[in-house]
Scaffold this motif. Structure first.
Motif, short mmCIF file in Angstrom:
data_model
loop_
_atom_site.label_atom_id
_atom_site.label_comp_id
_atom_site.label_asym_id
_atom_site.label_seq_id
_atom_site.Cartn_x
_atom_site.Cartn_y
_atom_site.Cartn_z
N ALA A 229 0.83 -1.20 0.00
CA ALA A 229 0.00 0.00 0.00
C ALA A 229 0.87 1.25 0.00
O ALA A 229 0.55 2.24 -0.69
CB ALA A 229 -0.93 0.00 1.21
N MET A 230 1.95 1.24 0.75
CA MET A 230 2.85 2.39 0.79
C MET A 230 3.41 2.69 -0.59
O MET A 230 3.53 3.86 -1.00
CB MET A 230 3.99 2.15 1.77
N SER A 231 3.77 1.64 -1.32
CA SER A 231 4.31 1.82 -2.67
C SER A 231 3.28 2.51 -3.57
O SER A 231 3.60 3.44 -4.30
CB SER A 231 4.71 0.47 -3.26
N TRP A 232 2.02 2.05 -3.49
CA TRP A 232 0.97 2.67 -4.30
C TRP A 232 0.69 4.10 -3.84
O TRP A 232 0.44 4.99 -4.66
CB TRP A 232 -0.31 1.83 -4.23
N HIS A 233 0.72 4.33 -2.54
CA HIS A 233 0.47 5.68 -2.03
C HIS A 233 1.53 6.66 -2.51
O HIS A 233 1.22 7.82 -2.80
CB HIS A 233 0.42 5.65 -0.50
N GLU A 234 2.76 6.20 -2.58
CA GLU A 234 3.81 7.08 -3.10
C GLU A 234 3.56 7.43 -4.58
O GLU A 234 3.75 8.56 -5.00
CB GLU A 234 5.19 6.42 -2.94
N LYS A 235 3.10 6.43 -5.34
CA LYS A 235 2.78 6.68 -6.75
C LYS A 235 1.60 7.66 -6.86
O LYS A 235 1.59 8.54 -7.73
CB LYS A 235 2.45 5.37 -7.45
N LEU A 236 0.63 7.48 -5.99
CA LEU A 236 -0.52 8.39 -5.99
C LEU A 236 -0.08 9.80 -5.65
O LEU A 236 -0.49 10.77 -6.31
CB LEU A 236 -1.56 7.91 -4.97
N TYR A 237 0.76 9.93 -4.63
CA TYR A 237 1.24 11.25 -4.23
C TYR A 237 1.99 11.92 -5.38
O TYR A 237 1.76 13.11 -5.69
CB TYR A 237 2.14 11.12 -3.01
N ASP A 238 2.86 11.18 -6.03
CA ASP A 238 3.65 11.75 -7.13
C ASP A 238 2.75 12.21 -8.27
O ASP A 238 2.97 13.29 -8.84
CB ASP A 238 4.66 10.72 -7.65
N ALA A 239 1.75 11.40 -8.61
CA ALA A 239 0.85 11.76 -9.71
C ALA A 239 0.01 12.99 -9.35
O ALA A 239 -0.21 13.87 -10.19
CB ALA A 239 -0.07 10.58 -10.04
N LEU A 240 -0.45 13.06 -8.11
CA LEU A 240 -1.24 14.21 -7.68
C LEU A 240 -0.38 15.47 -7.62
O LEU A 240 -0.82 16.55 -8.02
CB LEU A 240 -1.86 13.92 -6.31
N ALA A 241 0.84 15.33 -7.12
CA ALA A 241 1.75 16.48 -7.04
C ALA A 241 2.08 17.01 -8.43
O ALA A 241 2.28 18.22 -8.62
CB ALA A 241 3.02 16.10 -6.29
N ALA A 242 2.13 16.09 -9.42
CA ALA A 242 2.42 16.49 -10.80
C ALA A 242 1.19 17.01 -11.52
O ALA A 242 1.28 17.50 -12.64
CB ALA A 242 3.00 15.30 -11.56
N GLY A 243 0.01 16.89 -10.88
CA GLY A 243 -1.23 17.32 -11.51
C GLY A 243 -1.57 16.50 -12.73
O GLY A 243 -2.13 17.01 -13.70
N ASP A 244 -1.29 15.20 -12.67
CA ASP A 244 -1.50 14.29 -13.81
C ASP A 244 -2.72 13.40 -13.54
O ASP A 244 -2.61 12.38 -12.86
CB ASP A 244 -0.25 13.43 -14.00
N PRO A 245 -3.90 13.75 -14.07
CA PRO A 245 -5.12 12.97 -13.81
C PRO A 245 -5.04 11.53 -14.28
O PRO A 245 -5.54 10.63 -13.60
CB PRO A 245 -6.20 13.74 -14.58
N VAL A 246 -4.43 11.28 -15.45
CA VAL A 246 -4.36 9.93 -15.99
C VAL A 246 -3.50 9.04 -15.09
O VAL A 246 -3.90 7.92 -14.72
CB VAL A 246 -3.81 9.94 -17.43
#
Length: 252
Positions: free
Chosen positions: A197-214
């Protein structure tokens, strides 16, 4: 003749709605004590039994907390998605819905919310998400703390979507799934699941921080699909069983 399924509201239901209207109109914060019984009987022009029934109704809806005793009485409580989750759990039980369908509904809704969040998330929310991740890392071996931060992390994403209605629906589905799991089997994350879950959360954080909806949607979909597979592997009988209110617990 009118619809037989439609009935006239009881006086207590009318009073309950009047109390809610007052709470919202006056923007009474959670914890605000309401007037005593005598004052409320006079204000709403009803008998004590009717008022008490109205207050019990509001307590069951999560609008009030009622304490007994000399210093007790009703106080304002803001309804939570878990309150709606109780009602939804009952509805699902009567419809014969399987536990796995609750997961499927989350998989349909949460990625969309995450994509919307990528367009609206603020630096302050990202900072709060970072705090969540840091606490999850620090307490990776303390399941209760990790679980609470996991719920907070998902709530921050949902509330950043900009859609209050979809946010409430998403949090309600999460509370239903969480309550059923803990009520039925006392289930928690294994250490391997927490790390995943932590691995996925980091990916989620990075995508949100980049403003990348896809990328954000893809990460949430992958996260939930991994969770679904883990549940199917560990609790196959539970996931195939009908939802039951009797086994539902309160979400942490």
């Amino acid at each position: 003749m009118g619809d037989p399924a439609v009935r006239a509201m009881k006086q207590s239901e009318i009073v309950a709605r009047q109390i809610v209207a007052r709470i919202v109109r006056d923007q009474l914060p959670e914890g605000t004590r309401l007037p005593n019984e005598k004052a409320m009987v006079e204000e709403y022009q009803v008998g004590r039994s009717t008022l008490r029934e109205a207050l019990r109704l509001l307590e069951s809806r999560g609008v009030l907390s009622i304490r007994s005793g000399r210093d007790g009485g009703p106080s304002v409580r803001k309804p939570r998605p878990s309150d709606l989750g109780e009602a939804l759990t009952l509805l699902l039980q009567f419809e014969g819905v399987n536990f796995s369908e609750v997961f499927a509904a989350r998989q349909a809704l949460e990625p969309a919310l995450t994509g919307m969040a990528a367009k609206n998330i603020t630096p302050a929310t990202l900072a709060s998400m970072r705090e969540c991740l840091d606490r999850m890392n620090a307490y990776i071996d303390e399941s209760a703390v990790f679980h609470a931060e996991n719920l907070r992390f998902h709530k921050l994403i949902a509330t950043s979507s900009g859609s209050p209605v979809l946010t409430i629906l998403g949090q309600t589905l999460e509370s239903v799934a969480d309550g059923l799991a803990f009520g039925a089997v006392g289930a928690g994350f294994t250490r391997a699941q927490r790390l995943k879950a932590m691995s996925w959360h980091e990916k989620l954080y990075d995508a949100l921080a980049a403003g990348d909806p896809v990328a954000a949607e893809d990460a949430m979909h992958g996260h939930l699909e991994d969770s679904r597979k883990d549940w199917m592997s560990r609790y196959r009988d539970l996931t195939r069983s009908p939802v039951q209110w009797a086994t539902a617990g309160v979400s942490l």
